[in-house]
Design an enzyme around this catalytic site. Sequence first.
Site, PDB file in Angstrom:
ATOM      1  CG  ASP A   1      36.581 -14.428  38.490  1.00 36.56           C
ATOM      2  OD1 ASP A   1      37.194 -15.363  37.938  1.00 36.56           O
ATOM      3  OD2 ASP A   1      37.107 -13.640  39.285  1.00 36.56           O
TER       4      ASP A   1
ATOM      5  CG  ASP B   1      39.810 -18.927  39.133  1.00 34.94           C
ATOM      6  OD1 ASP B   1      40.267 -17.946  39.726  1.00 34.94           O
ATOM      7  OD2 ASP B   1      39.781 -20.072  39.622  1.00 34.94           O
TER       8      ASP B   1
ATOM      9  CD  GLU C   1      44.452 -16.729  38.622  1.00 39.31           C
ATOM     10  OE1 GLU C   1      44.956 -16.400  39.703  1.00 39.31           O
ATOM     11  OE2 GLU C   1      43.533 -17.563  38.531  1.00 39.31           O
TER      12      GLU C   1
ATOM     13  CG  HIS D   1      40.899 -11.814  44.417  1.00 35.67           C
ATOM     14  ND1 HIS D   1      41.167 -11.675  43.067  1.00 35.67           N
ATOM     15  CD2 HIS D   1      40.666 -13.129  44.623  1.00 35.67           C
ATOM     16  CE1 HIS D   1      41.083 -12.871  42.500  1.00 35.67           C
ATOM     17  NE2 HIS D   1      40.779 -13.754  43.417  1.00 35.67           N
ATOM     18  CG  ASP D   2      44.173 -14.567  44.302  1.00 31.28           C
ATOM     19  OD1 ASP D   2      43.298 -14.786  45.155  1.00 31.28           O
ATOM     20  OD2 ASP D   2      44.083 -14.940  43.114  1.00 31.28           O
TER      21      ASP D   2
HETATM   22  C1  GLC Z   1      42.469 -18.101  41.429  1.00 28.82           C
HETATM   23  C2  GLC Z   1      41.702 -17.088  42.220  1.00 28.82           C
HETATM   24  C3  GLC Z   1      41.862 -17.417  43.669  1.00 28.82           C
HETATM   25  C4  GLC Z   1      41.276 -18.786  43.920  1.00 28.82           C
HETATM   26  C5  GLC Z   1      41.885 -19.830  42.983  1.00 28.82           C
HETATM   27  C6  GLC Z   1      41.038 -21.069  42.933  1.00 28.82           C
HETATM   28  O1  GLC Z   1      43.838 -18.052  41.666  1.00 28.82           O
HETATM   29  O2  GLC Z   1      42.118 -15.801  41.878  1.00 28.82           O
HETATM   30  O3  GLC Z   1      41.254 -16.458  44.497  1.00 28.82           O
HETATM   31  O4  GLC Z   1      41.498 -19.190  45.235  1.00 28.82           O
HETATM   32  O5  GLC Z   1      41.966 -19.376  41.656  1.00 28.82           O
HETATM   33  O6  GLC Z   1      39.832 -20.793  42.270  1.00 28.82           O
END
Ligand code: GLC
Length: 548
Positions: free
Chosen positions: A98, A200, A242, A316-317
């Site tokens: 990540d 991320d 992402e 995980h979100d």
């Molecule tokens: C992304 C991650 C999340 C995190 C956010 C800030 O959305 O998947 O878990 O809180 O970024 O890093």
Amino acid sequence: MQTNWWQNAVFYQVYPRSFQDSNGDGIGDIQGIIQRLDYLADLGVNVIWLSPVYQSPNVDNGYDISDYQAINPEYGSMVDMEQLIEAAKIRKIKIVMDLVVNHTSDQHPWFLEARKSKDNPYRDFYIWRDPATDGSVPNDLQSNFKGSAWAFDAVTGQYYLHFYAKEQPDLNWQNPKVREAVYQMMTWWLQKGIGGFRMDVIDLIGKEPDRKIKENGPQLHAYLQEMNARVLSQYDVVTVGETWGATPEIGQMYSNPNRHELSMIFQFEQINLDKQSGMTRWDLKPLIPAELHAVFSKWQLALDGVGWNSLFWSNHDLPRIVSRWGDDSQYREKSAQALAIYLHMLKGTPYIYQGEEIGMTNYPITSYHEIEDIESRRVYQQRQQQGYAISDILNGINAKGRDNARHPMQWNGKNQSGFTDGTPWLPVNPNYLEINVELAKQDERSIYATYQQLIKLRKRNAIIRQGRFENVPTGNQNVISYKRMLGEQSWLVIINLSKNRESYTLPIQHFGPNQKIISNNLLLNKIATSGVLQPYDALVVAIGNEEK
Ligand code: GLC
Ligand code: CA
């Protein structure tokens, strides 16, 4: 189009804190992952996307990094990490790290330096602004975790920007020194033999706070092209961004190989379908299967031949998919299988989130004290101030909260589901006695068996990996259908995504061999021009080329 290894691969996301504890402290760790590699190899996955294991104060469970080149001691050491890469490699599994570089932790040495003085050499690694004339925040930009995106720092009398928690200051990508430092760090990891990066919130790096631009800023793609030229192009690796704000047109920009940016992105259009329009994702509305299918169809067609799709239900979100769009009681197994079959027959690279392959469910809570996740805590507090009823707030969090997917992996029916010998950092879902890996592996009709079969089918059939996609109308908004076609071959996928019996009518008169490929109903073997499906029925048949 030339194919790359990652277009033929199946990914599995490990959330290390909750996967497997090896030393009884209740926290999953790297040695625990190593112990479970044979399980993952047996499932058939080729790549592990590992959520952050870096040094971190854990304000946002590792997404606040204080040292990119050190491992959080809770998870192990750099030696453990090297062992994991090696042990995975022996099983032909690659590790994708990540990459969290929109922001760092406020404990990162860069930020500790930056906040010391306005002329510190690291000052411009972050984004600082003077207060407004009345002393208040520079503008009304909001944090994704609620509240202002600006935090005041008394030492120098300026505000700094944070799109997440105030302990996650945003990096200033306009500063070439920031980009250089990130590229060096990425290279260091690639030289360790990792298989690539999940990036991320990468669509935020082109931010222009003075113009209130958060995502998709004007320099975003230029930065990615620079990163590609400087780092990624030197290695045969995969990248997945992402990107919450991506449209299909933007998706083409990221993933078109001629533009030299990323391999693929996670787009979230389908994820937002169950929110009321104009409201936040905590304001729910029921999902309509036809709308879901319209989104997937659009992306399948838009990226065909010019880019590449990722395929995912969970991470995980997000809440557990069987609890969200399936049925986690009466039809748990069947609906989880229907969702899996729907997704894994599409064109793209599938991602499985830990526990999805055994149909793990949401973990309902009844009070604020059970909330661990920073985002859900903020949402609770904000909504309470806004006057929402506690039961409404909890309903939203139970349906959408991020803790749902973070409870420990359910390995077996023993104490703490085989996750730990100690006390787990988040409780194990009480349903672990019925829902666990050990039971699923003994049952040849389990959700696990379906996932394993889907992965095998993908490996053996080019039509799944490369075939054309065509939407097929069914005359029923709860029944979704599509075709995949390659050469003379044609496969039809049909799914009833509801808990009722549903009828369908297809615009197809003749079916060739009508040979079953996979189904979640032993009695469902053939498809006709019209018929009735039982709740959550899913079927894939080879129908030959009906135009002939
Ligand atoms: C992304 C991650 C999340 C995190 C956010 C800030 O959305 O998947 O878990 O809180 O970024 O890093
Ligand atoms: Ca541990």
